[in-house]
Design a protein around this motif. Sequence first.
Motif: not given
Lengths: 646, 646
Positions: A155-157, A174, B202, B318-320, B324, B330-336, B338
């Motif tokens: 993922s991007d993060l 974080q 976190n 989360l309105r993300v 993408y 196929y990448v998430p913005i974040a899979n973890f 916050p």
Amino acid sequence: MDSCLVTFLPDNKKVRVSSGTDILNAGMAAGVYINSSCGGEGICGRCKVIVKGGRVESEPTGRITQEETKAGFVLACHSTIHSDVEVEIPPSSRLTKQEILTDEAKVHRLKGVFSEAGEVEERIELEEREVFSHSPLATKLFLTLPPPTLDDNISDLERLYREIRKKRDIPILQTGLANVKKMGRIFRQSNWEVTVLLGKRNGTTEIVSIEPGDSSGRNFGLAFDIGTTTIVGELIDLNTKKTLSTKAAYNKQASYGEDVITRMIYAGKEGGLEKLHHLVVDTLNELIMAAASEVEISLNEITCVMCAGNMTMAHLLLRVDPTYLRREPYVPIANFMPVIRAAEVGIKINPRGLLECIAGVSSYVGADIVAGVLACGMDEEEALSMLIDMGTNGEIVLGNKDWLVSCSSSAGPAFEGSGVVGGVRAMEGAVQKVEITPGDFEVKYSTIRDGKAIGICGSGYIDCMAELSKAGVIDRSGKIREGTGSPRIRETEEGLEFVLVHGDETATGEDIIITQADITNIIRSKGAIYTAAKVLTNKMGFELEDIERIYLAGGFGNYLNIDKSVSIGLLPDIERDKFRFIGNSSLAGAKFALLSYDAISKTRATAKKMTYIELSVEPSFMNEYTGALFIPHTDIDRFPSVKLQD
Amino acid sequence: MDSCLVTFLPDNKKVRVSSGTDILNAGMAAGVYINSSCGGEGICGRCKVIVKGGRVESEPTGRITQEETKAGFVLACHSTIHSDVEVEIPPSSRLTKQEILTDEAKVHRLKGVFSEAGEVEERIELEEREVFSHSPLATKLFLTLPPPTLDDNISDLERLYREIRKKRDIPILQTGLANVKKMGRIFRQSNWEVTVLLGKRNGTTEIVSIEPGDSSGRNFGLAFDIGTTTIVGELIDLNTKKTLSTKAAYNKQASYGEDVITRMIYAGKEGGLEKLHHLVVDTLNELIMAAASEVEISLNEITCVMCAGNMTMAHLLLRVDPTYLRREPYVPIANFMPVIRAAEVGIKINPRGLLECIAGVSSYVGADIVAGVLACGMDEEEALSMLIDMGTNGEIVLGNKDWLVSCSSSAGPAFEGSGVVGGVRAMEGAVQKVEITPGDFEVKYSTIRDGKAIGICGSGYIDCMAELSKAGVIDRSGKIREGTGSPRIRETEEGLEFVLVHGDETATGEDIIITQADITNIIRSKGAIYTAAKVLTNKMGFELEDIERIYLAGGFGNYLNIDKSVSIGLLPDIERDKFRFIGNSSLAGAKFALLSYDAISKTRATAKKMTYIELSVEPSFMNEYTGALFIPHTDIDRFPSVKLQD
């Protein structure tokens, strides 16, 4: 009628306020500064104004004479507005008596007193203590992220974290949802080249913000000394550690009381906390704006602020109730304040930028002193040292690398050029050195940056006092001598005064004078500081002579004459090479803390280690203080070098 | 004219929208649900509506015949409103075809489909895995602080930290300014007896809030399974770990597309992300409200929420931006994601309460699957196990304690009772077991909680398919046989259908039917799941027979007939005692994670450890899928037990 139009004379400033507002508050709203040193308690009687027309209700007060009542005088703080009114502020109730100036000079003068943002303050640069690593509160890091592929599609993060951790060793990293939300777009639009702003926040590292491209070269912060009377800010390049601009202004809260006690009382009133909070924030914002525009930096590029102030100032800045500070058992709500986003309290820098307040020790020894200890490094020395910080509260620290004790004394704002007729901050044109010839009382003086004289700063007053005493203008008790025949000594309605600089030499065209009241004021200030130093030292089982180094701090300017300070009894009469003048050490410490995580860690340790001692309960205190209200002291044997000259 | 009045018939629902709004959106605004399974792309043609009056501009489309155009038909998603208009929604475009019911039944029925909050869902209770410590996301701690004295006058915040650390070992403890601001008053007004809410955030512990007195006995949280079609929430007492209420509802996003792909497409449109975000938040809030009011808990006492959903759902919650996720690579913005304050996204619990989303693996294997692995514990087993989660996306995990691989298949929402004519969620009155006598096609059925039949849930459809096939109503390809002479088989404009329950026995008074389209739909679903299981297993070098345990998860209800599932080719034909039906394992995992920091740590480890495999690129995939579109399979030898019965 709910809304009343108030017109303030002589400036003809107008403001609309709701019915029931008191005149003191209306004045603040109109940008008219009315004297008040009790915090609107109705005690000091300094906020007398004349109601020229309209309905005003005043509470009974013993501060207004019958004659004054007939003439329309009321106390601004205890009089509420109930119709459209006209109010005249007599010169005696203006925050400075030198209001009536030539137009150009007036602007100049007002800039100094209530500048939208103060001018560059002269100050001592402490050598940077190389012991601290370069690790600012907020750092920018430029990253070129490898774009995702089918084989590397984390993922991007995670991609961002991975890249940051290649460059920095960060255990807890974080970020908030705001960054996550916009991250995807920024990465792709900037072709995976981004700058992250990393902030140190309460023991963890936060990705504060993410910007496209490389903006790592531009990262700025501010260090602030937030004093009761004066606020000074330094705009610093966080990459080069260079100070780009220094700005100072009087704390806008000053209308609501001269010292922290009156501020705390005012804060306890309805809406008082909010008001004082907004005033200090306004002052900071104006300084920030002035500094940033001077060096052409956008507010967005300012990413963090480090503040050192006494405990009351820290509470008011964060809008935390200071009430319990002044009530037994005198506890702060917090002396380790959380790191917050500056925007949370209305500070106008990068909207996601951080604000940290250096930790304080107790209700009456705050972050300014902790920062001072950091700046001078006395907490690392074997030898017994003392730090004397001559602000509105004079605080003193005694100790060495093993222990630190501190106390506080009410010195008043005289050394900051406030509460004295001719006083100004240490700014261009401030008289800082004075010599007076005995006999003809001829005055030689020099000003900061050789500007045309505009007033007297703290170090100037110390010189004046020493010279006035030496030349015989004043006696040992501080009284101006009558019958000297000197044209410089003249009598007014308010008593005797000494003309230091004649109007033809000043920027304002007005004489710069020292009044009897000023002298009494300064003697009280110097007496309070000497007494505190003496009582604290004895309390710990030492004599003043045992101290191997005395660090002198305060916003005097870049000059302090030690001999003259000793000669008026401000400083103890010990070897002169033990003294070291370090200027505004609160500001210097704040800068160190802003620039280094080691330094901020050290302030936390110092705040924990230092013990506060309440001097007023010491049996010897009052006797000592009474003795110190002479020049240099009732016991001249304590000042052998002064005795020798006599 | 900027604002247009839209009247939707036959319900006569009215709404004002701005000119240029499309009819699909206007319908949502009016609370009228129009079918749409392509996310407003103009592809599916399911949102046909009839414009009765007013000015509507429609884009050209091949989905509307000439005759339909004459009759006023347009695609709701591709037609914008430019005056006051009247729009009729024909039965075929309503989200359920069973809209025209008796009044009472209609309310009942609608409650199921678009309930303000769903009814209690029947579900399997997984035994609580005692391996996890009891350490919820948010804990309440009652403290009696020693009041400050002159000898113990540390600040309020330090006092609080000191007392907390006497009871808990917390390395990094922090709090925000909001608590610092109100702390002083609360401590003193409550006589120094307070309850602190500690949250895990976190990697640090946060004082989330401070309340006067002892409220530690009341601390509640919610675990959510956020599915593409269905959302289920459990309200849990965080002290006793007991579930107090379970509520389910269809995801309100369903009008904007049946599956995650169409949702993602819609999110990419102007305002689309915000809309989908608000719809899922609305759904959660309604469930929370319903659960809390049922057991008389104030929303303020709900201090945390743990969510498990697929990656698209997590992003939308989360309105993300999920854009993408569906674009190579196929990448998430974040899979973890916050941990945030629930209020940040509009979730209505305690305003300072926390929301955590369980970590996901990749764009197409999300937190629901990670939670499922946590719930069944396959990541701790030596033996080779498989988890099959039959949601709208059918996800499959294969592995053991050393490795885990996963894949995703587009099963569609049929097993959740959506996208099929008679489908309902696993709720009271849902047909869950079926037997059909060969010959006369007599039907025996039972419903959940023996309620009057209202529709067919997932497990009911599996039984139906098996029985229809066994009884000879449908052939091996799923075609309904003509010429059987049975009155249960009838022909309509849309083709053949089988009457499972006659209207005189149903809650709605309407027949419950299975259409040819439904059967085709279900065959596709079961084929997708079987294919994914088979291809993934082979890809890893195993045969299906090598698997020692298969965990079956899904929102079918508390019943799944393994034999019948095998007989239609949904599950592989292996020893029956290898199967274990675990119900909604995403929800069960979310509950574990809510109640234990160990569990949430485990989900993070699992999310990192699991490898995602894209099946669609496997050469064998299409052949396998084609073979699986039979009952049970074109290759009957793969299903020896079914072959034996034939």
